[in-house]
Write an enzyme that holds these catalytic residues in place. Structure first.
Site, PDB file in Angstrom:
ATOM      1  N   ARG A   1      25.787 -18.875  29.324  1.00 42.31           N
ATOM      2  CA  ARG A   1      25.752 -18.714  30.772  1.00 42.31           C
ATOM      3  C   ARG A   1      26.817 -17.693  31.174  1.00 42.31           C
ATOM      4  NH1 ARG A   1      26.484 -24.161  33.892  1.00 42.31           N
ATOM      5  NH2 ARG A   1      28.567 -23.872  33.000  1.00 42.31           N
TER       6      ARG A   1
ATOM      7  N   ASP B   1      20.956 -20.587  31.337  1.00 43.52           N
ATOM      8  CA  ASP B   1      21.317 -21.988  31.142  1.00 43.52           C
ATOM      9  C   ASP B   1      20.362 -22.619  30.139  1.00 43.52           C
ATOM     10  OD1 ASP B   1      23.497 -22.268  33.014  1.00 43.52           O
ATOM     11  OD2 ASP B   1      21.995 -22.016  34.615  1.00 43.52           O
ATOM     12  N   PHE B   2      20.740 -23.778  29.644  1.00 43.85           N
ATOM     13  CA  PHE B   2      19.917 -24.453  28.650  1.00 43.85           C
ATOM     14  C   PHE B   2      18.612 -25.002  29.236  1.00 43.85           C
ATOM     15  CE2 PHE B   2      24.203 -25.458  26.504  1.00 43.85           C
ATOM     16  CZ  PHE B   2      24.197 -24.222  25.863  1.00 43.85           C
TER      17      PHE B   2
ATOM     18  N   LYS C   1      28.523 -31.680  13.649  1.00 45.94           N
ATOM     19  CA  LYS C   1      28.891 -33.063  13.925  1.00 45.94           C
ATOM     20  C   LYS C   1      29.547 -33.156  15.306  1.00 45.94           C
ATOM     21  CE  LYS C   1      33.608 -33.201  12.209  1.00 45.94           C
ATOM     22  NZ  LYS C   1      34.241 -33.543  13.490  1.00 45.94           N
TER      23      LYS C   1
ATOM     24  N   ASP D   1      28.467 -30.146   7.805  1.00 44.47           N
ATOM     25  CA  ASP D   1      29.746 -30.820   7.619  1.00 44.47           C
ATOM     26  C   ASP D   1      30.609 -29.829   6.864  1.00 44.47           C
ATOM     27  OD1 ASP D   1      31.943 -32.267   6.776  1.00 44.47           O
ATOM     28  OD2 ASP D   1      30.816 -34.123   6.468  1.00 44.47           O
ATOM     29  N   HIS D   2      31.504 -29.134   7.578  1.00 43.47           N
ATOM     30  CA  HIS D   2      32.182 -27.994   6.965  1.00 43.47           C
ATOM     31  C   HIS D   2      33.039 -28.390   5.770  1.00 43.47           C
ATOM     32  CE1 HIS D   2      35.374 -29.366   9.770  1.00 43.47           C
ATOM     33  NE2 HIS D   2      36.210 -28.893   8.863  1.00 43.47           N
TER      34      HIS D   2
ATOM     35  N   LYS E   1      33.879 -26.596   1.366  1.00 44.40           N
ATOM     36  CA  LYS E   1      35.159 -26.229   0.779  1.00 44.40           C
ATOM     37  C   LYS E   1      35.070 -26.226  -0.745  1.00 44.40           C
ATOM     38  CE  LYS E   1      38.005 -27.867   4.612  1.00 44.40           C
ATOM     39  NZ  LYS E   1      38.622 -26.566   4.915  1.00 44.40           N
TER      40      LYS E   1
ATOM     41  N   ASP F   1      34.879 -39.094  14.603  1.00 49.50           N
ATOM     42  CA  ASP F   1      35.110 -37.671  14.394  1.00 49.50           C
ATOM     43  C   ASP F   1      35.276 -37.323  12.921  1.00 49.50           C
ATOM     44  OD1 ASP F   1      35.552 -35.009  15.353  1.00 49.50           O
ATOM     45  OD2 ASP F   1      37.711 -35.285  15.070  1.00 49.50           O
TER      46      ASP F   1
ATOM     47  N   HIS G   1      33.114 -36.660   7.319  1.00 46.53           N
ATOM     48  CA  HIS G   1      33.920 -36.070   6.250  1.00 46.53           C
ATOM     49  C   HIS G   1      34.294 -37.083   5.170  1.00 46.53           C
ATOM     50  CE1 HIS G   1      34.013 -32.696   8.802  1.00 46.53           C
ATOM     51  NE2 HIS G   1      35.143 -32.913   9.434  1.00 46.53           N
TER      52      HIS G   1
ATOM     53  N   LYS H   1      45.782 -38.104  13.817  1.00 42.69           N
ATOM     54  CA  LYS H   1      46.424 -36.926  14.401  1.00 42.69           C
ATOM     55  C   LYS H   1      47.911 -37.213  14.633  1.00 42.69           C
ATOM     56  CE  LYS H   1      42.336 -34.937  16.582  1.00 42.69           C
ATOM     57  NZ  LYS H   1      42.387 -33.724  15.732  1.00 42.69           N
TER      58      LYS H   1
END
Length: 519
Positions: free
Chosen positions: A70, A112-113, A177, A206-207, A211, A264, A269, A367
């Site tokens: 947008r 827009d979507f 995700k 899933d990054h 790796k 998360d 992961h 975190k």
């Protein structure tokens, strides 16, 4: 032989010889449509990865990148956004000739979507690229957008004829995700995606699975006969899988509040890491064989009976981290002061199989912890007989094998060794392998590997919907238990910023006579 057919899969070459596998895999004619071009994910990961792939010669000369957002931009405005992202975040050097060829395939579609006109314009843009850039009708749609918009975009792609493939072309969709927020929403999302795109054409990124160190778990386990015989309950005492971050939520309040650490990180992961560590040897490393073994692990997971004693959660409090004074989670901008969203989560899981019966797997993430680290620690049982005096083994603990995923990727083995001298004194020592010290090759960024695999239609590193739903079946009872505690006024425990989580996490392991490994 070309890859990618109408079913979104890969056409295999039965005459392919093993030596061919060492050759670089180059994507065939194709384009990518990127939704969410203004977000951090696009600017810091996706756009730089596309340039790095082009710089390595792994994209076709006519590759096309179309942005959708947008914004009142022209094609050249979008090109400048990509240019800035590449200059700041790409892994490889900037080369003008590569950029010129790549940027000629850039297009931008504003809208827009829920904008039918914009999606008609997108369809015409794709048709134009097929003619001008030779993309051959092969297009992927990358949804780097909040999950609440997935339904709108997928519905528009389907309605405007952008999702369907033909016998000679493919269409694919990439989603990030979280894949839903519980089992019911994950099933709804999977049904939506499957209703629009052909079988095998949905790629869930899933990054972590991209790796190098994560992929090396498979090589480490199955290419080395010295480890597999002890990779079971006869020798392994327990396994700890940790993903710790030393930062807070930053500017992600709108995403993070209501999601939390378990949804998360643990659901995707850490459960994927657990599956790779615990799986049986696959018949091959193709997608179907890997998926079968990972699903067996996830289907065999059992939760402890008492979730109050064997799970833990917390929120970081105001304090000091990295030498700086920091806010607590509930004081962060955009966070409800009464939020019960956890920033730390830990859970004990079991795997009901012959190999792992009785071996607990402890998963934790948080975190504002002591340092940024992701690792898998396989802790072995003590030797059944120690012919040493207590003073001789004062510092001796249990043998451990630690796979470091980030940072300082590598593998460490901890074992007891005699201290030089006349006395029989034993002390723990480490034997260390570091990727940076053993290989001169620079490791590709995870998104490079994953985007290239997606363009090739090669799905081994992408979790299928069965894995996603099995993971939610494991986590949902934990989330429901925590919600019940919230209703009764027993929310997450506070923990000090810069520490290693709430006291309840230490107590969780202490009840089993164990302690968390300090990375």
């Amino acid at each position: 032989m070309p890859t990618g057919g109408g079913d979104g899969g890969v056409t295999s070459n039965p005459l392919r010889v093993p030596q061919d596998r060492r050759l670089p895999r180059i994507a065939g004619p194709c384009g990518l449509v990127l939704f969410g071009v203004t977000g951090d994910l696009s600017r810091k990961k996706v756009m730089p990865a596309i340039y790095d792939l082009a710089n390595r010669g792994l994209l076709p000369p006519g590759f096309a990148l179309t942005g959708f957002a947008r914004r009142d931009w022209a094609d050249q405005d979008f090109a400048q956004v990509v240019h800035d992202a590449v200059k700041q975040h790409s892994r490889t050097e900037f080369r003008e000739e590569v950029w010129k060829q790549l940027s000629e395939g850039f297009r931008f579609v504003p809208g827009d979507f829920d904008d039918d006109v914009a999606f008609d314009r997108l369809r015409r843009t794709i048709e134009e690229l097929d003619q001008v850039r030779g993309t051959g009708g092969n297009h992927a749609f990358y949804l780097a957008i909040p999950p609440r918009f997935f339904g709108d975009v997928v519905g528009q792609l389907k309605e405007h004829g952008l999702a369907g493939a033909t016998a000679d072309t493919w269409r694919r969709v990439v989603v990030e995700k979280p894949f839903g927020h519980d089992l019911a929403s994950a099933q709804e999302l999977n049904g939506l995606l499957d209703s629009a795109f052909p079988d095998g054409s949905v790629f869930r990124i899933d990054h972590y699975l991209g790796k190098e160190t994560v992929q090396n778990i498979l090589a480490f386990r199955f290419a080395n006969t010295m480890f597999e015989p002890i990779w079971n309950s006869n020798y392994v005492d327990h396994v700890q899988i940790t993903m710790a971050e030393d930062v807070g939520i930053g500017g992600r309040a709108g995403y993070y509040d209501g999601i939390g650490a378990a949804r998360d990180v643990i659901q995707n992961h850490l459960m994927q890491l657990m599956a790779l560590v615990a799986m049986e040897e696959p018949t091959s490393f193709d997608a179907a064989a890997l998926r079968i073994e990972k699903q067996k692990v996830l289907a065999s997971v059992v939760l402890p009976r008492d979730l109050s004693r064997h799970t833990a959660r917390g929120q970081y409090a105001a304090g000091w981290a990295g030498g700086e004074k920091v806010l607590g989670f509930r004081q962060e901008d955009g966070i409800d002061p009464k939020s019960t969203t956890e920033t730390f989560a830990a859970v004990k899981l079991g795997i009901d199989s012959r190999r792992w019966a009785g071996v607990p797997f402890y998963l934790r993430t948080g975190k504002r912890l002591g340092r940024r680290v992701t690792e898998v620690a396989v802790v072995f049982k003590r030797a059944p007989h120690l012919p040493f005096g207590a003073s001789s083994t004062e510092e001796l603990t249990q043998n451990a094998l630690v796979i470091r995923i980030q940072p300082d990727e590598g593998i460490t083995t901890r074992f007891g060794s005699k201290v030089p001298g006349t006395a029989m004194e034993i002390r723990d020592v480490n034997m260390d392998f570091a990727y940076g010290g053993s290989f001169t090759e620079s490791s590709p960024e995870a998104y490079e590997r994953l985007i290239l695999d997606m363009l090739l239609g090669d799905p081994p590193l992408f979790p299928r919907h069965e894995e996603v739903e099995l993971s939610w079946r494991i986590l949902d009872p934990v989330l429901d238990h925590w919600a019940d505690r919230d209703d009764s006024g027993r929310g997450p425990d506070d923990y000090a910023s810069g520490g290693w989580g709430p006291a309840s996490a230490d107590e969780m392991l202490a009840r089993d006579g164990r302690t968390w490994r300090r990375p």
